[in-house]
Design an enzyme around this catalytic site. Sequence first.
Site, PDB file in Angstrom:
ATOM      1  CG  ASN A 131      -0.117  11.114  -1.251  1.00  0.00           C
ATOM      2  OD1 ASN A 131       0.235  10.986  -2.464  1.00  0.00           O
ATOM      3  ND2 ASN A 131      -0.850  11.335  -1.417  1.00  0.00           N
ATOM      4  CB  SER A 132       2.715  10.371   4.154  1.00  0.00           C
ATOM      5  OG  SER A 132       2.468  11.719   3.500  1.00  0.00           O
ATOM      6  CE1 TYR A 133       6.354   7.013   7.754  1.00  0.00           C
ATOM      7  CE2 TYR A 133       4.620   9.009   7.571  1.00  0.00           C
ATOM      8  CZ  TYR A 133       5.746   8.402   8.228  1.00  0.00           C
ATOM      9  OH  TYR A 133       5.836  10.057   9.588  1.00  0.00           O
ATOM     10  CG  ASP A 169      -4.909   1.905  -6.380  1.00  0.00           C
ATOM     11  OD1 ASP A 169      -6.245   2.328  -6.683  1.00  0.00           O
ATOM     12  OD2 ASP A 169      -3.714   1.775  -7.111  1.00  0.00           O
ATOM     13  CG  ASP A 170      -5.608   5.325  -0.158  1.00  0.00           C
ATOM     14  OD1 ASP A 170      -6.334   5.488  -1.328  1.00  0.00           O
ATOM     15  OD2 ASP A 170      -5.722   5.630   0.401  1.00  0.00           O
ATOM     16  CG  ASP A 186      -2.324   1.434   1.732  1.00  0.00           C
ATOM     17  OD1 ASP A 186      -2.250   2.001   0.282  1.00  0.00           O
ATOM     18  OD2 ASP A 186      -2.405   1.332   2.589  1.00  0.00           O
TER      19      ASP A 186
END
Length: 255
Positions: A15-17, A110-111, A12
């Site tokens: 944007n940040s992790y 997607d998440d 997964d």
Amino acid sequence: MKNNQEYILVVDIGNSYTKIGIFEKEKENTTSIILFPTDSETNIATLSKKMNVFKKYNIKHSIVGSVVPKLKPTYFKTIKKMFNIEPYYISETTKYSFLIDESPNKELGDDLKALCEYCVSVNKNCIGISFGTAIASVYLKNNSLVGASIAAGLGFGLNKLIEKASLLKKSKIDKFSSDFFGTNTISALESGINNLRSGFAYNFYNQAKKDNLNSDLKCIITGGESYNINISSFEYEINKEAILLGFKKIYFLNN
């Protein structure tokens, strides 16, 4: 090789992790998981080092979800090189266990699609809320996506506030605090974080409930910031791996 049990590698990319976990094919608990900051300039060598921890497992399946499209080729090549399998990617032709209209199918990340998939595995009437870089929620009614809500994440907003307020720059904010009422600037900020989390969940649930009065509406809460949720008016499940599980379910629905 760990054993002959087949595993699925689930990625997964946020944007940040980026979170990567592996599951036994028939189970819903992660066997191993890693989390690291998303680097848009990452390469195969760097990723291979991070994912080397998974080499001892018999990985036969993989799915990659990403809100950073430019990273997909790098992950594809890395996974193929390390495990000799081609990861599955979500596309406009992907099948789900829920109904989704053409427009949100093209635009929803997607998440959030994975969160929807996990939600309908719990109940046909369900809301899912993810507290992370962004606060995002989805509402499903009779296994159909009604809509979503997205707001700036708590961490992002807090960091911007600290940048602007000189008196706060050397202060340590406890985002795990469960206090409702602050007695000074720091504890007031901690209270604000707590109330924003709980307030967002409470309001979104109530709006969905008004739309579906006669249903048994379930609530799933997930994400890196999903702690100290204080709501007594309805029941909810906190599952930190709901999105990874949703990706896993999508994979086996399509393969």
